[in-house]
Design a protein around this motif. Structure first.
Motif, PDB file in Angstrom:
ATOM      1  N   GLY A 182       8.565   7.798  -3.531  1.00 26.90           N
ATOM      2  CA  GLY A 182       7.131   8.282  -2.878  1.00 26.90           C
ATOM      3  C   GLY A 182       7.013   8.236  -1.329  1.00 26.90           C
ATOM      4  O   GLY A 182       5.708   8.398  -0.970  1.00 26.90           O
ATOM      5  N   GLY A 183       8.028   8.037  -0.644  1.00 23.54           N
ATOM      6  CA  GLY A 183       7.700   8.010   0.927  1.00 23.54           C
ATOM      7  C   GLY A 183       7.204   6.596   1.296  1.00 23.54           C
ATOM      8  O   GLY A 183       6.702   6.387   2.517  1.00 23.54           O
ATOM      9  N   MET A 184       7.437   5.610   0.712  1.00 25.00           N
ATOM     10  CA  MET A 184       6.792   4.260   0.751  1.00 25.00           C
ATOM     11  C   MET A 184       8.049   3.388   1.357  1.00 25.00           C
ATOM     12  O   MET A 184       9.235   3.543   0.698  1.00 25.00           O
ATOM     13  CB  MET A 184       6.282   3.658  -0.484  1.00 25.00           C
ATOM     14  N   PRO A 185       7.676   2.555   1.986  1.00 23.73           N
ATOM     15  CA  PRO A 185       8.936   1.345   2.241  1.00 23.73           C
ATOM     16  C   PRO A 185       9.058   0.478   1.195  1.00 23.73           C
ATOM     17  O   PRO A 185       8.196   0.239   0.273  1.00 23.73           O
ATOM     18  CB  PRO A 185       8.220   0.534   3.395  1.00 23.73           C
ATOM     19  N   GLN A 186      10.287   0.192   1.226  1.00 21.84           N
ATOM     20  CA  GLN A 186      10.897  -0.603  -0.081  1.00 21.84           C
ATOM     21  C   GLN A 186      10.297  -2.054   0.234  1.00 21.84           C
ATOM     22  O   GLN A 186      11.342  -3.149   0.302  1.00 21.84           O
ATOM     23  CB  GLN A 186      12.407  -0.634  -0.033  1.00 21.84           C
ATOM     24  N   ARG A 187       9.268  -2.499   0.413  1.00 20.97           N
ATOM     25  CA  ARG A 187       8.395  -3.652   0.449  1.00 20.97           C
ATOM     26  C   ARG A 187       7.063  -3.646  -0.251  1.00 20.97           C
ATOM     27  O   ARG A 187       6.591  -2.703  -0.351  1.00 20.97           O
ATOM     28  CB  ARG A 187       8.459  -4.214   1.661  1.00 20.97           C
ATOM     29  N   PRO A 188       6.514  -4.928  -0.607  1.00 22.12           N
ATOM     30  CA  PRO A 188       5.036  -4.650  -1.024  1.00 22.12           C
ATOM     31  C   PRO A 188       4.179  -4.395   0.244  1.00 22.12           C
ATOM     32  O   PRO A 188       4.416  -4.570   1.192  1.00 22.12           O
ATOM     33  CB  PRO A 188       4.798  -6.167  -1.288  1.00 22.12           C
ATOM     34  N   VAL A 189       2.990  -3.834  -0.151  1.00 23.15           N
ATOM     35  CA  VAL A 189       2.096  -3.576   0.797  1.00 23.15           C
ATOM     36  C   VAL A 189       0.652  -3.971   0.151  1.00 23.15           C
ATOM     37  O   VAL A 189       0.530  -3.943  -1.059  1.00 23.15           O
ATOM     38  CB  VAL A 189       2.026  -2.240   1.224  1.00 23.15           C
ATOM     39  N   LEU A 190      -0.217  -4.357   0.766  1.00 22.83           N
ATOM     40  CA  LEU A 190      -1.530  -4.749   0.489  1.00 22.83           C
ATOM     41  C   LEU A 190      -2.528  -3.494   0.270  1.00 22.83           C
ATOM     42  O   LEU A 190      -2.518  -3.026   1.345  1.00 22.83           O
ATOM     43  CB  LEU A 190      -2.099  -5.910   1.353  1.00 22.83           C
ATOM     44  N   VAL A 191      -3.169  -3.435  -0.683  1.00 23.41           N
ATOM     45  CA  VAL A 191      -4.221  -2.447  -0.875  1.00 23.41           C
ATOM     46  C   VAL A 191      -5.539  -3.044  -1.394  1.00 23.41           C
ATOM     47  O   VAL A 191      -5.834  -4.038  -2.250  1.00 23.41           O
ATOM     48  CB  VAL A 191      -3.824  -1.424  -1.927  1.00 23.41           C
ATOM     49  N   ARG A 192      -6.549  -2.693  -0.247  1.00 23.46           N
ATOM     50  CA  ARG A 192      -7.730  -3.317  -0.667  1.00 23.46           C
ATOM     51  C   ARG A 192      -8.711  -2.384  -1.580  1.00 23.46           C
ATOM     52  O   ARG A 192      -8.471  -1.334  -1.656  1.00 23.46           O
ATOM     53  CB  ARG A 192      -8.678  -3.484   0.744  1.00 23.46           C
ATOM     54  N   TRP A 193      -9.525  -2.875  -2.116  1.00 24.91           N
ATOM     55  CA  TRP A 193     -10.309  -2.370  -3.271  1.00 24.91           C
ATOM     56  C   TRP A 193     -11.966  -2.813  -3.124  1.00 24.91           C
ATOM     57  O   TRP A 193     -12.234  -3.749  -2.781  1.00 24.91           O
ATOM     58  CB  TRP A 193     -10.038  -2.264  -4.639  1.00 24.91           C
ATOM     59  N   GLN A 194     -12.940  -1.814  -3.533  1.00 19.86           N
ATOM     60  CA  GLN A 194     -14.284  -2.020  -3.542  1.00 19.86           C
ATOM     61  C   GLN A 194     -14.836  -1.485  -4.794  1.00 19.86           C
ATOM     62  O   GLN A 194     -14.529  -0.300  -5.035  1.00 19.86           O
ATOM     63  CB  GLN A 194     -14.984  -1.551  -2.268  1.00 19.86           C
ATOM     64  N   VAL A 195     -15.945  -2.140  -5.354  1.00 20.91           N
ATOM     65  CA  VAL A 195     -16.631  -1.753  -6.437  1.00 20.91           C
ATOM     66  C   VAL A 195     -18.152  -1.642  -5.910  1.00 20.91           C
ATOM     67  O   VAL A 195     -18.483  -2.879  -5.623  1.00 20.91           O
ATOM     68  CB  VAL A 195     -16.568  -2.553  -7.607  1.00 20.91           C
ATOM     69  N   ALA A 236      -4.913  -5.915  -3.626  1.00 22.32           N
ATOM     70  CA  ALA A 236      -3.919  -6.180  -4.640  1.00 22.32           C
ATOM     71  C   ALA A 236      -2.467  -5.776  -3.950  1.00 22.32           C
ATOM     72  O   ALA A 236      -2.648  -4.769  -2.911  1.00 22.32           O
ATOM     73  CB  ALA A 236      -4.233  -5.151  -5.783  1.00 22.32           C
ATOM     74  N   LEU A 237      -1.571  -6.391  -4.551  1.00 24.30           N
ATOM     75  CA  LEU A 237      -0.180  -5.953  -4.160  1.00 24.30           C
ATOM     76  C   LEU A 237       0.263  -4.865  -4.430  1.00 24.30           C
ATOM     77  O   LEU A 237       0.307  -4.710  -6.020  1.00 24.30           O
ATOM     78  CB  LEU A 237       0.766  -7.154  -4.157  1.00 24.30           C
ATOM     79  N   ALA A 238       0.935  -3.719  -3.918  1.00 26.73           N
ATOM     80  CA  ALA A 238       1.438  -2.512  -4.422  1.00 26.73           C
ATOM     81  C   ALA A 238       2.965  -2.811  -4.214  1.00 26.73           C
ATOM     82  O   ALA A 238       3.336  -3.025  -3.262  1.00 26.73           O
ATOM     83  CB  ALA A 238       1.217  -1.297  -3.768  1.00 26.73           C
ATOM     84  N   LEU A 239       3.687  -3.139  -5.135  1.00 24.29           N
ATOM     85  CA  LEU A 239       5.053  -3.266  -5.207  1.00 24.29           C
ATOM     86  C   LEU A 239       5.936  -2.109  -5.424  1.00 24.29           C
ATOM     87  O   LEU A 239       5.861  -1.243  -6.165  1.00 24.29           O
ATOM     88  CB  LEU A 239       5.242  -4.449  -6.324  1.00 24.29           C
ATOM     89  N   PRO A 240       7.040  -2.176  -4.808  1.00 21.08           N
ATOM     90  CA  PRO A 240       8.174  -0.996  -4.903  1.00 21.08           C
ATOM     91  C   PRO A 240       8.785  -1.181  -6.303  1.00 21.08           C
ATOM     92  O   PRO A 240       8.986   0.094  -6.736  1.00 21.08           O
ATOM     93  CB  PRO A 240       9.037  -1.399  -3.649  1.00 21.08           C
ATOM     94  N   GLU A 241       8.770  -2.254  -6.971  1.00 21.59           N
ATOM     95  CA  GLU A 241       9.263  -2.278  -8.329  1.00 21.59           C
ATOM     96  C   GLU A 241       8.414  -1.452  -9.356  1.00 21.59           C
ATOM     97  O   GLU A 241       8.868  -1.097 -10.370  1.00 21.59           O
ATOM     98  CB  GLU A 241       9.564  -3.592  -8.727  1.00 21.59           C
TER      99      GLU A 241
END
Length: 525
Positions: A76-89, A104-109
């Motif tokens: 998906g064009g993403m690095p092979q490492r976890p990245v942090l995603v912020r969310w709001q409600v 939340a962590l978005a994991l390559p796995e």
């Protein structure tokens, strides 16, 4: 966590394990935020696949997205490492009154997908949400919590849909659905199609039949890239289940369509199930464990409605052979189909369904179901009955167990909603497959496809026939079914588009049917 897979997360075949499910759904701590938070951009826009919500409860829901700057490439064009995603409600559509926020962590796995389970919110109200990473902000979606039991809620409106073959046409029905005033959407299966597709209105990616995990991810991404589908996901929470094409056409349990693939099918099923989870707004309850994924479940909407979500693929027996002589048939069945060990739901799920119907205190019970439930005599000769196949008709023992319970308990407010067959039908469900003209004990609304089958000569018929007197309506437009529920009645509106060759095609209500509370069977209005 880099290119090497953590042995606690993955088993020897590379599939996520039960321990992986626990670790990957652990709350993100302040230390984790500090370790993975980064202002760096990911290159192209990461929210190409949109956003979604699902699994509404009285105090929360699931929020979903997948980061994919290059969605049609492996990774998906993403690095092979976890990245942090912020969310709001928030409680307003401009996101000025934020009531929950986190990361939340978005994991390559997991293909950098995110599943955030929100709770402790007010029941029966709308919320708005969004994601952010590296300065890039997702579209804003909206989601409604379910009413709590005991609330004054006395009306619900939802739509159900199924069968959206990308190759066969556009999704104008979704474009129109996004404009409706709905509380939620139910998808009954065939969200993607696994085949190569061939020549069509739009091309499949990958071009060949999908087999690898990357193949399934790219195919899901292709479907998720459709703007009409994205709009409907952003507008309402979804409740999803699958049929066969999310994995392989006409598979049954661990038995593939082609017997020659039996040795490799468990691995293929595991890859398909993982990709399905990665792309759907499902709770950790449904986290895949190798070739298994818990999908049947219940959702409650106060005292008005209980939704029993079924899975008629994962546990089913193989289709019974139908090569018997007419003289061998018993009430239309070959003897092999009457084997009581044959099942479409599996004994555990069947018992779970019956127990849930028994315990339900809701006015209406709906079975969110994949394949046609009511009997359907397929022999054109009124003097000869023929039942069987891979629908519920092919598993008469399972169906009898459910119908016998419904009839004995007089649960006449049971409604079955169904997809699969790319046509609209209304069938009053008789108590058995012998007495098709008996008083119904339940009602089945079968919805047509969003696009599967493509444009065809249109045909609409009201009423039944000599073979199937319980049939009330047949039609082959594309579209969806909108259901408006009150304590007094259930109204099903068959919403149809004239063509799937036009992206912005209009929609209209072709027919409406009503079930009165306490009386099974649909009447046209």
């Amino acid at each position: 966590m880099g290119n090497e897979r953590d042995p606690f997360l993955f088993g020897r075949r590379g599939f996520l394990t039960g321990m992986g499910a626990v670790l990957l759904h652990t709350a993100v701590s302040a230390q984790t935020v500090s370790a993975f938070d980064s202002p760096e951009r990911l290159g192209d826009y990461p929210f190409t696949l949109g956003i979604a919500s699902g699994e509404p409860s009285a105090d929360g829901f699931v929020l979903w997205t997948r980061l994919a700057p290059k969605p049609f490439e492996a990774g998906g064009g993403m690095p092979q490492r976890p990245v942090l995603v912020r969310w709001q409600v928030a409680i307003d559509e401009k996101m000025r009154k934020v009531v929950r926020s986190g990361a939340a962590l978005a994991l390559p796995e997991l293909a950098h997908s995110v599943h955030v389970e929100i709770e402790h919110l007010e029941s029966g109200r709308w919320y708005w949400y969004r994601f952010e990473i590296g300065g890039e902000v997702s579209p804003i979606g909206r989601v409604r919590t379910a009413p709590r039991f005991g609330s004054a809620e006395n009306a619900l409106t939802f739509a159900f849909a199924s069968c959206q073959n990308y190759v066969n046409g556009f999704f104008p029905a979704y474009r129109r659905m996004a404009e409706e005033n709905l509380d939620f959407v139910v998808h009954l299966g065939d969200y993607i199609y696994e085949g190569p597709g061939g020549a069509g209105v739009r091309a499949h990616l990958p071009a060949a039949e999908i087999m690898s995990l990357d193949d399934y991810r790219i195919r899901h991404a292709l479907y998720k890239s459709d703007s009409a589908l994205q709009a409907t996901h952003a507008a309402f929470p979804w409740i999803v289940t699958w049929d066969d094409h999310e994995t392989e056409n006409n598979y049954a349990g661990f038995i593939p369509q082609d017997p020659a693939d039996l040795a490799i099918f468990a691995d293929r099923r595991a890859r398909a199930y993982q990709a399905y989870y990665e792309h759907m707004p499902l709770r950790s309850f449904s986290f895949p464990r190798g070739p298994n994924l818990q999908l049947y479940r219940r959702l409650s909407f106060g005292e008005l409605l209980q939704v029993h979500v079924l899975d008629t693929r994962q546990y089913r027996s193989h289709e019974a052979p139908e090569g018997c002589e007419l003289t061998e048939r018993v009430d239309g069945y070959c003897p092999s189909a009457l084997d009581t060990s044959r099942t479409i739901a599996g004994q555990r799920q069947r018992d779970w369904l019956i127990d849930g119907l028994n315990r339900s205190r809701s006015r209406w019970n709906v079975l969110a179901n994949q394949v046609p439930f009511a009997p359907n005599d397929t022999n054109a000769d009124p003097a000869i009955r023929t039942f069987g196949g891979e629908k519920w008709d092919g598993f008469p023992f399972d169906r009898a167990q459910v119908l016998d319970f419904i009839a004995a308990q007089r649960l006449y407010n049971t409604v079955v909603i169904t997809g699969d067959v790319h046509q609209n039908f209304v069938r009053n469900v008789p108590p058995n497959y012998v007495d098709l003209d008996a008083e119904p004990v339940a009602t089945e609304f079968i919805g047509t496809s969003i696009s599967s089958g493509g444009d065809r000569n249109l045909r609409t018929v009201f009423g039944g026939d000599a073979n199937n007197p319980h049939l009330r309506f047949t039609d082959n437009h594309h579209g969806y079914v909108r259901c408006a529920i009150s304590r007094e009645q259930w109204q099903a509106d068959y919403r149809v588009v004239p063509s799937v060759l036009v992206e912005d095609a209009p929609i209209s209500t072709l027919a409406s049917f009503v079930v009165e509370s306490g009386r099974a069977g649909a009447q046209q209005v």
